[in-house]
Scaffold this active site. Structure first.
Site, short mmCIF file in Angstrom:
data_model
loop_
_atom_site.label_atom_id
_atom_site.label_comp_id
_atom_site.label_asym_id
_atom_site.label_seq_id
_atom_site.Cartn_x
_atom_site.Cartn_y
_atom_site.Cartn_z
N GLY A 117 14.40 -17.29 27.05
CA GLY A 117 15.68 -16.60 26.87
C GLY A 117 16.84 -17.55 26.63
O GLY A 117 18.00 -17.20 26.82
N LEU A 120 15.63 -20.74 22.39
CA LEU A 120 14.74 -21.81 21.92
C LEU A 120 13.38 -21.25 21.51
O LEU A 120 12.44 -21.99 21.27
CB LEU A 120 14.60 -22.88 23.01
CG LEU A 120 15.94 -23.50 23.46
CD1 LEU A 120 15.73 -24.48 24.62
CD2 LEU A 120 16.64 -24.20 22.30
N SER A 122 10.98 -19.21 22.98
CA SER A 122 9.77 -19.21 23.80
C SER A 122 8.86 -18.05 23.40
O SER A 122 7.63 -18.16 23.47
CB SER A 122 10.13 -19.11 25.28
OG SER A 122 10.69 -17.85 25.60
N GLU A 155 5.75 -9.27 17.05
CA GLU A 155 7.02 -9.12 17.80
C GLU A 155 7.79 -7.90 17.30
O GLU A 155 8.35 -7.14 18.09
CB GLU A 155 7.86 -10.40 17.70
CG GLU A 155 9.12 -10.34 18.56
CD GLU A 155 9.60 -11.66 19.12
OE1 GLU A 155 8.83 -12.64 19.13
OE2 GLU A 155 10.76 -11.69 19.57
N ASP A 167 11.52 -17.91 13.54
CA ASP A 167 11.03 -18.50 14.79
C ASP A 167 9.53 -18.74 14.76
O ASP A 167 9.03 -19.80 15.14
CB ASP A 167 11.38 -17.60 15.98
CG ASP A 167 12.89 -17.44 16.14
OD1 ASP A 167 13.64 -18.17 15.47
OD2 ASP A 167 13.29 -16.57 16.93
P1 ADP Z 1 13.49 -16.74 23.53
O1 ADP Z 1 12.42 -16.43 22.55
O2 ADP Z 1 14.74 -17.24 22.88
O3 ADP Z 1 13.07 -17.66 24.63
P2 ADP Z 1 13.17 -13.95 24.07
O4 ADP Z 1 13.99 -12.99 24.86
O5 ADP Z 1 12.88 -13.65 22.66
O6 ADP Z 1 13.91 -15.37 24.23
O7 ADP Z 1 11.77 -14.17 24.78
C1 ADP Z 1 11.70 -14.45 26.17
C2 ADP Z 1 10.58 -13.65 26.77
O8 ADP Z 1 9.31 -14.18 26.31
C3 ADP Z 1 10.50 -13.75 28.26
O9 ADP Z 1 11.34 -12.80 28.87
C4 ADP Z 1 9.03 -13.46 28.53
O10 ADP Z 1 8.78 -12.07 28.47
C5 ADP Z 1 8.35 -14.08 27.34
N1 ADP Z 1 7.85 -15.44 27.62
C6 ADP Z 1 8.17 -16.58 26.97
N2 ADP Z 1 7.46 -17.63 27.45
C7 ADP Z 1 6.67 -17.15 28.42
C8 ADP Z 1 5.69 -17.72 29.32
N3 ADP Z 1 5.41 -19.02 29.29
N4 ADP Z 1 5.08 -16.90 30.18
C9 ADP Z 1 5.36 -15.56 30.22
N5 ADP Z 1 6.25 -14.98 29.42
C10 ADP Z 1 6.91 -15.74 28.54
MG MG Z 2 12.46 -14.92 21.04
#
Ligand code: ADP
Ligand code: MG
Length: 377
Positions: A117, A120, A122, A155, A167
């Site tokens: 979040g 970056l 994730s 997604e 991304d």
């Molecule tokens: P960003 O992609 O910028 O980090 P997003 O809101 O798009 O933000 O995605 C974040 C979400 O991705 C988290 O709330 C979680 O649900 C999921 N997520 C990301 N990495 C992990 C991880 N290592 N383990 C579990 N969930 C993850």
């Molecule tokens: Mg994201």
């Protein structure tokens, strides 16, 4: 890691894969306008330890998750069937199946040092690592680009986030020491050297630790504004408006849409100018382009926020050559291009400015352009 896998699933893993997060150097909110982007992969990645299963079950556990194991039949996957973080990896398996690939079950154990979040990406890393592992586990004939595209679909359709394609493509297709110059219309790509260390520079990431709630709604609203403007101008996408045509187009548009269009068109142009500089190894000259990109996101596109604006202002005042928010906006992270000798001073200045403003303490780290998704062992 393999111990944790065995403890959770009671079986032995067959391999380890990784997929990185990303920062975008320039080209923000251009992807869904079919324009240009220029991301790099981070050294931070989601690592997946995995083994195939012959009973068709998909079991998911994340060291950064909710401490529960999701267990679902691949045959029963459908949008809405899996909640929470597990929707991202489950969505990838569903998308592979939907695309006609013969995929079975798997045990998947995730651990990650990509801040979540924080703008970056994730979520893309979490998706792409699953696609990369499934390609190997089930012998799927997929290129890196195809992995990225499938993950975007996961997604969009399974998780329900209307993100563009940058991304996932960055996580899949970036290479070590390079930025990924991509045309998001036809997905054509070129690796462009990004090695600021060769010029005594560093790329500093400032995670502001805030994510404002208005983000999701505002993203949808700017995106639909872009689509409305393109339709009014008789264009397939804003990407089709050349910079020379901008003044005439702005005069034609309703006043609320003009600044949005100005951002997209000037941002596409900034990507092209940035690529020219990177091709010549003139990494320092990128600085003013970053700062101009931030001003455009702040003043025209209106997706920045007090924290990212302050991080940019404080970084530049303390000696950064340029800085901008990266990611969708409304919080998240800022990147700053900094002479290596003043990185610490820039970091201190940003931290002090945040403290004075009563903001959360930012997290700072430097990054080099890293490798996209693949198998580690
Ligand atoms: P960003 O992609 O910028 O980090 P997003 O809101 O798009 O933000 O995605 C974040 C979400 O991705 C988290 O709330 C979680 O649900 C999921 N997520 C990301 N990495 C992990 C991880 N290592 N383990 C579990 N969930 C993850
Ligand atoms: Mg994201």
């Amino acid at each position: 890691m393999s111990d944790d896998f065995q403890r959770i699933f009671g079986t032995a893993p067959t391999g380890v894969w990784a997929a990185p997060g990303r920062v975008n150097l320039i080209g923000e909110h251009t992807d869904y306008n079919e324009g240009f982007v220029l991301p790099i992969a981070l050294p931070h990645a989601v690592r997946l330890t995995a083994a195939p299963r012959s009973d068709g079950r998909l079991r998911l556990y994340s060291a950064q998750g909710d401490d529960t194991t999701t267990d679902v039949a691949v045959a029963e996957l459908a949008p809405g069937a899996v909640a929470g973080w597990a929707a991202y990896p489950a969505g990838v398996v569903w998308t592979l199946r939907e695309a006609g690939h013969r995929v079975g079950g798997a045990d998947l154990y995730f651990e990650s040092d990509v801040p979540t979040g924080a703008g970056l990406s994730s979520s893309a890393a979490l998706e792409v690592v699953v696609a990369a592992a499934y390609r190997d586990l089930y012998d799927l004939p997929l290129t890196q680009s195809e992995l990225g595209l499938l993950c975007q679909r996961a997604e969009n359709v399974f998780v329900g986030v209307p993100c563009g394609v940058m991304d996932q493509m960055a996580s899949a297709c970036c290479t070590d020491g390079n930025a990924l110059f991509m045309d998001t219309r036809d997905l054509s790509q070129r690796q462009v050297p990004f090695r600021p260390a060769e010029r005594g520079l560093e790329l500093l990431v400032i995670d502001t630790k805030v994510k404002h709630d208005l983000g999701d709604g505002a993203y949808a609203s700017v995106r639909s504004g872009c689509e409305r403007a393109a339709a009014l101008l008789g264009l397939r996408a804003l990407r089709d408006l050349p910079a020379e045509g901008l003044p005439a187009a702005l005069a034609e548009l309703p006043p609320e849409l003009a600044p949005v269009v100005r951002h997209v068109v000037t941002e596409d142009d900034r990507v092209l100018r940035a690529v020219e500089l990177l091709d010549k190894g003139e990494f320092g000259a990128l600085g003013p382009i970053l700062t101009a990109g931030h001003a455009s996101l702040r003043d025209d596109f209106k997706v920045s926020c007090a924290e990212t604006d302050l991080a940019v202002e404080a970084a530049v005042a303390a000696g950064a050559l340029g800085a901008r928010m990266t990611g969708g906006g409304f919080g998240g992270s800022v990147i700053a291009l900094v002479p290596a000798g003043v990185t610490a001073a820039v970091g201190d200045a940003v931290t002090a400015a945040f403290e004075r403003a009563g903001f959360r303490t930012p997290v700072l780290f430097t990054v080099a352009a890293s490798q996209g998704a693949g198998r580690l062992s």
